[in-house]
Write an enzyme that holds these catalytic residues in place. Sequence first.
Site, short mmCIF file in Angstrom:
data_model
loop_
_atom_site.label_atom_id
_atom_site.label_comp_id
_atom_site.label_asym_id
_atom_site.label_seq_id
_atom_site.Cartn_x
_atom_site.Cartn_y
_atom_site.Cartn_z
N SER A 24 0.80 -1.23 0.00
CA SER A 24 0.00 0.00 0.00
C SER A 24 0.83 1.27 0.00
O SER A 24 0.39 2.29 -0.51
CB SER A 24 -0.97 -0.01 1.18
OG SER A 24 -0.29 -0.30 2.38
N HIS B 144 -5.08 -3.24 -2.85
CA HIS B 144 -4.76 -2.20 -3.84
C HIS B 144 -4.69 -2.73 -5.27
O HIS B 144 -4.51 -1.96 -6.21
CB HIS B 144 -3.43 -1.53 -3.48
CG HIS B 144 -3.52 -0.73 -2.23
ND1 HIS B 144 -3.95 0.59 -2.22
CD2 HIS B 144 -3.32 -1.05 -0.94
CE1 HIS B 144 -3.97 1.03 -0.99
NE2 HIS B 144 -3.58 0.06 -0.18
N LYS C 287 -11.39 0.70 -2.41
CA LYS C 287 -10.32 1.36 -3.18
C LYS C 287 -10.75 1.44 -4.65
O LYS C 287 -11.64 2.20 -4.97
CB LYS C 287 -9.00 0.67 -2.90
CG LYS C 287 -8.58 1.08 -1.48
CD LYS C 287 -7.47 0.34 -0.85
CE LYS C 287 -7.30 0.88 0.58
NZ LYS C 287 -6.59 -0.01 1.46
C1 LIG Z 1 -6.72 -0.20 2.89
C2 LIG Z 1 -6.24 -1.56 3.17
C3 LIG Z 1 -7.00 -2.43 3.94
C4 LIG Z 1 -8.24 -1.99 4.65
O1 LIG Z 1 -9.31 -1.84 3.81
P1 LIG Z 1 -10.54 -0.91 4.25
O2 LIG Z 1 -11.66 -1.39 3.43
O3 LIG Z 1 -10.14 0.49 3.96
O4 LIG Z 1 -10.76 -1.14 5.72
C5 LIG Z 1 -6.55 -3.73 4.07
N1 LIG Z 1 -5.40 -4.13 3.51
C6 LIG Z 1 -4.63 -3.31 2.79
C7 LIG Z 1 -3.38 -3.83 2.17
C8 LIG Z 1 -5.02 -2.00 2.60
O5 LIG Z 1 -4.25 -1.16 1.92
#
Ligand SMILES: *Cc1c(COP(=O)(O)O)cnc(C)c1O
Length: 388
Positions: free
Chosen positions: A182, A210, A241
């Site tokens: 991320s 991502h 995302k």
């Molecule tokens: C953003 C993210 C999450 C969490 O996801 P949300 O739906 O925002 O809670 C989990 N794992 C990774 C690698 C992330 O970047």
Amino acid sequence: MTFDPLAWLPEALQQLERDNLRRQPAIRGSAQGPKIVMDAGERINFGSNDYLGLSADPRLATAVAQSLKRFGWGSGASPLITGRSAPQAELERHLAALKQTEAALVFPSGFAANAGTLGCLAGPDDVILSDAKNHASLIDGCRLSRATVRVYRHLDVTDLRAQLTDCSSYRRRLIVTDSLFSMDGDMAPLPTLVELAEQHEALLVVDEAHATGVFGTRGSGLCEMMRIESLVPVRIGTLSKAIGSIGGFVAGSKLLIDWLFNRARSYVFSTALPAACHAASLTALKIIRDEPQRRALLLETQRRLREELSGQGWQIVPGDSQIIPVRIGEPAATMRLAQMLSERGLLVPGIRPPTVPAGESLLRISLCATHSQQQIERLVAAMKDARK
Ligand SMILES: *Cc1c(COP(=O)(O)O)cnc(C)c1O
């Protein structure tokens, strides 16, 4: 009250301030998109994870409005009590199709999916091998499981192999990794991880937060792109995302999903998302299926932008993704650069510890398929001036 049990807070916050680690809340007064209105003014937005520009797509809003008429807003209780909404069940079928698994389960968030899944797949007799740069939610999931956690150096399969060698006495072994990281925007060596998992009888768990929607012919993620989809038994993702909505999910076998449904605490003990959220996610999945040009454009553009910025002399963390990290090092210098860009109308977040290790602060440029050429040129020009 004579004893103030929170008397330590002012000093703790001041310490964050002195270390340049204190975050300031900002208020957004517009939809998410390539241009957003923050309380400091209008900004070109290189900060969001809305990689395909779907979060403000009117088709998602229409799906939400229609769903509201039938299902209302709140969902009332845990899905174990008042049921999964029909849109949630349909979304789960679509996610399983995207990931080419038997089944999928939608959690309230990606964080909840990671915390709940690891928490019920491993226990005190087990060991989890975790990449040093895994997302906080995976780290917390490891902790919740009460398994022994061994951190291996980022992307380092030699270190992982060595550590696996003396893990044979544990009941179960898990290897846990982000697919696209991320903050550094680099990729896990998934085919090698698959091999190591097989050799050492370990369970491979991959978080595609991502990558889902961006990589692979169907937009399923890096497991698809690296052609190892069927070899990763536990595949986690988020709907928040590239999918532009909200929620998290796990895709895998029917048995896995049945177990999570029964035992993942963040699923069992949390109220389901409103049906309207699932309706939006479902619409986004259909757009991702029907408009592959969005992800193609995004990947093409990130390559050009990486080249331009490297050419200006910036230290770009090597990679081939829409997350473009410009390594700065210290938090103070990172935040100064972010501030300078902000004054030029660009939102590019500075990322500091604890999000990244000490000494690795960076500017995280997050590119979206909907950024115009002109908006990208404005970023390139501002970064060039910042070198002077
Ligand atoms: C953003 C993210 C999450 C969490 O996801 P949300 O739906 O925002 O809670 C989990 N794992 C990774 C690698 C992330 O970047």
